[in-house]
Motif scaffolding. Structure first.
Motif, PDB file in Angstrom:
ATOM      1  N   ARG A   1       0.728  -1.270   0.119  1.00 19.09           N
ATOM      2  CA  ARG A   1      -0.179   0.093   0.192  1.00 19.09           C
ATOM      3  C   ARG A   1       0.876   1.314   0.156  1.00 19.09           C
ATOM      4  N   THR A   2       0.400   1.987  -0.630  1.00 20.34           N
ATOM      5  CA  THR A   2       0.887   3.597  -0.755  1.00 20.34           C
ATOM      6  C   THR A   2       0.751   4.633   0.027  1.00 20.34           C
ATOM      7  N   PRO A   3       1.679   4.874   0.929  1.00 22.87           N
ATOM      8  CA  PRO A   3       1.548   6.234   1.829  1.00 22.87           C
ATOM      9  C   PRO A   3       1.145   7.429   1.326  1.00 22.87           C
ATOM     10  N   MET A   4       0.545   8.466   1.618  1.00 19.10           N
ATOM     11  CA  MET A   4       0.203   9.776   1.317  1.00 19.10           C
ATOM     12  C   MET A   4       0.963  10.700   2.142  1.00 19.10           C
ATOM     13  N   VAL A   5       1.512  11.745   1.663  1.00 23.38           N
ATOM     14  CA  VAL A   5       2.062  12.928   2.520  1.00 23.38           C
ATOM     15  C   VAL A   5       1.516  14.036   2.140  1.00 23.38           C
ATOM     16  N   ALA A   6       1.061  15.107   3.350  1.00 25.95           N
ATOM     17  CA  ALA A   6       0.311  16.275   3.118  1.00 25.95           C
ATOM     18  C   ALA A   6       0.858  17.245   4.055  1.00 25.95           C
ATOM     19  N   VAL A   7       1.173  18.580   3.691  1.00 22.39           N
ATOM     20  CA  VAL A   7       1.641  19.534   4.506  1.00 22.39           C
ATOM     21  C   VAL A   7       0.464  20.564   4.648  1.00 22.39           C
ATOM     22  N   GLU A   8       0.188  21.095   5.865  1.00 21.86           N
ATOM     23  CA  GLU A   8      -0.558  22.158   6.109  1.00 21.86           C
ATOM     24  C   GLU A   8       0.120  23.520   5.507  1.00 21.86           C
ATOM     25  N   GLY A   9      -0.577  23.894   4.484  1.00 22.22           N
ATOM     26  CA  GLY A   9      -0.215  25.224   3.879  1.00 22.22           C
ATOM     27  C   GLY A   9       0.709  24.965   2.618  1.00 22.22           C
TER      28      GLY A   9
ATOM     29  N   GLY B   1       3.991  24.029   0.060  1.00 14.25           N
ATOM     30  CA  GLY B   1       5.011  24.521  -0.067  1.00 14.25           C
ATOM     31  C   GLY B   1       6.546  24.028   0.320  1.00 14.25           C
ATOM     32  N   ALA B   2       6.416  22.574   0.735  1.00 11.86           N
ATOM     33  CA  ALA B   2       7.478  21.888   1.349  1.00 11.86           C
ATOM     34  C   ALA B   2       8.120  21.068   0.209  1.00 11.86           C
ATOM     35  N   ALA B   3       9.539  20.953   0.467  1.00 11.39           N
ATOM     36  CA  ALA B   3      10.015  19.861  -0.272  1.00 11.39           C
ATOM     37  C   ALA B   3      10.293  18.647   0.537  1.00 11.39           C
ATOM     38  N   LEU B   4       9.996  17.572  -0.294  1.00 15.47           N
ATOM     39  CA  LEU B   4      10.218  16.381   0.336  1.00 15.47           C
ATOM     40  C   LEU B   4      11.755  15.746   0.191  1.00 15.47           C
ATOM     41  N   ARG B   5      12.420  15.498   1.378  1.00 23.74           N
ATOM     42  CA  ARG B   5      13.538  14.942   1.367  1.00 23.74           C
ATOM     43  C   ARG B   5      13.657  13.577   1.949  1.00 23.74           C
TER      44      ARG B   5
ATOM     45  N   ALA C   1      -0.311  21.496  -2.401  1.00 23.92           N
ATOM     46  CA  ALA C   1      -1.335  21.611  -1.669  1.00 23.92           C
ATOM     47  C   ALA C   1      -2.227  20.496  -1.869  1.00 23.92           C
ATOM     48  N   GLY C   2      -2.866  19.686  -0.870  1.00 26.52           N
ATOM     49  CA  GLY C   2      -3.756  18.870  -0.795  1.00 26.52           C
ATOM     50  C   GLY C   2      -2.918  17.401  -0.822  1.00 26.52           C
ATOM     51  N   GLY C   3      -1.369  17.648  -0.965  1.00 30.84           N
ATOM     52  CA  GLY C   3      -0.825  16.260  -0.588  1.00 30.84           C
ATOM     53  C   GLY C   3      -0.281  15.471  -1.890  1.00 30.84           C
ATOM     54  N   ARG C   4       0.134  14.420  -1.575  1.00 28.67           N
ATOM     55  CA  ARG C   4       0.640  13.575  -2.994  1.00 28.67           C
ATOM     56  C   ARG C   4       0.996  12.133  -2.271  1.00 28.67           C
ATOM     57  N   PRO C   5       0.553  11.127  -3.140  1.00 25.80           N
ATOM     58  CA  PRO C   5       1.203   9.736  -2.833  1.00 25.80           C
ATOM     59  C   PRO C   5       2.879   9.471  -2.839  1.00 25.80           C
ATOM     60  N   LEU C   6       3.297   8.909  -2.104  1.00 29.08           N
ATOM     61  CA  LEU C   6       4.880   8.721  -2.085  1.00 29.08           C
ATOM     62  C   LEU C   6       5.316   7.756  -3.505  1.00 29.08           C
ATOM     63  N   ALA C   7       6.214   8.136  -4.140  1.00 23.33           N
ATOM     64  CA  ALA C   7       6.634   7.291  -5.180  1.00 23.33           C
ATOM     65  C   ALA C   7       7.433   6.297  -4.792  1.00 23.33           C
ATOM     66  N   PRO C   8       7.836   5.156  -5.727  1.00 23.24           N
ATOM     67  CA  PRO C   8       8.523   4.052  -5.156  1.00 23.24           C
ATOM     68  C   PRO C   8       9.786   4.519  -4.673  1.00 23.24           C
ATOM     69  N   SER C   9      10.555   5.329  -5.561  1.00 22.15           N
ATOM     70  CA  SER C   9      11.995   5.715  -4.993  1.00 22.15           C
ATOM     71  C   SER C   9      11.935   6.321  -3.608  1.00 22.15           C
ATOM     72  N   GLU C  10      10.887   7.049  -3.213  1.00 22.25           N
ATOM     73  CA  GLU C  10      10.762   7.535  -1.857  1.00 22.25           C
ATOM     74  C   GLU C  10      10.683   6.461  -0.738  1.00 22.25           C
TER      75      GLU C  10
ATOM     76  N   LEU D   1      11.981   9.661   5.581  1.00 26.70           N
ATOM     77  CA  LEU D   1      11.585  11.080   4.770  1.00 26.70           C
ATOM     78  C   LEU D   1      11.035  11.952   5.743  1.00 26.70           C
ATOM     79  N   TRP D   2      11.398  13.431   5.068  1.00 30.91           N
ATOM     80  CA  TRP D   2      10.642  14.321   5.946  1.00 30.91           C
ATOM     81  C   TRP D   2      10.381  15.380   4.994  1.00 30.91           C
ATOM     82  N   ALA D   3       9.653  16.682   5.530  1.00 31.28           N
ATOM     83  CA  ALA D   3       9.371  17.785   4.643  1.00 31.28           C
ATOM     84  C   ALA D   3      10.133  18.988   5.273  1.00 31.28           C
ATOM     85  N   GLU D   4      11.094  19.606   4.129  1.00 32.45           N
ATOM     86  CA  GLU D   4      11.908  20.562   4.456  1.00 32.45           C
ATOM     87  C   GLU D   4      11.074  21.732   4.041  1.00 32.45           C
TER      88      GLU D   4
END
Length: 104
Positions: free
Chosen positions: A36-44, A46-50, A65-74, A80-83
């Motif tokens: 199963r693929t997790p999703m990441v969302a950030v309030e506001g 504008g963050a970069a995924l690292r 905005a609204g978030g996105r699913p994580l890709a296989p490479s991620e 993972l963290w949101a910079e």
């Protein structure tokens, strides 16, 4: 009908240090979630995924905005963290999740 989202982890942007509160241990969750693929969302937005794997840091696509699913490479990362996240970072998955029993 779409299954509801289950929050795996959500950060408190007022906690200190904020980065450790929102860092996602992909290595651990990968074992629990299987394919199963997790999703990441950030309030506001504008963050970069690292990500980090074997001590090497990688920059991934931004989190819109609204978030996105994580890709296989991620998902291949250990962490993972949101910079640049100004608000809460939420990691979730569609449907329910049964956590394994603790060995402690």
């Amino acid at each position: 009908m779409t299954a509801p989202m289950t929050v795996l982890q959500s950060s408190d942007p007022t906690s200190s240090p904020a980065l450790w509160g929102q860092a996602f241990p992909v290595l651990v969750w990968r074992k629990v979630l299987g394919d199963r693929t997790p999703m990441v969302a950030v309030e506001g937005g504008g963050a970069a995924l690292r990500g980090a794997l074997d001590g090497h840091e990688t920059r991934f696509d931004p989190i819109p905005a609204g978030g996105r699913p994580l890709a296989p490479s991620e998902l291949a990362q250990e962490w993972l963290w949101a910079e640049g996240a100004a608000g809460a970072v939420t990691w979730s998955v569609r449907g329910g999740t049964e956590l394994p029993r603790s060995r402690w």
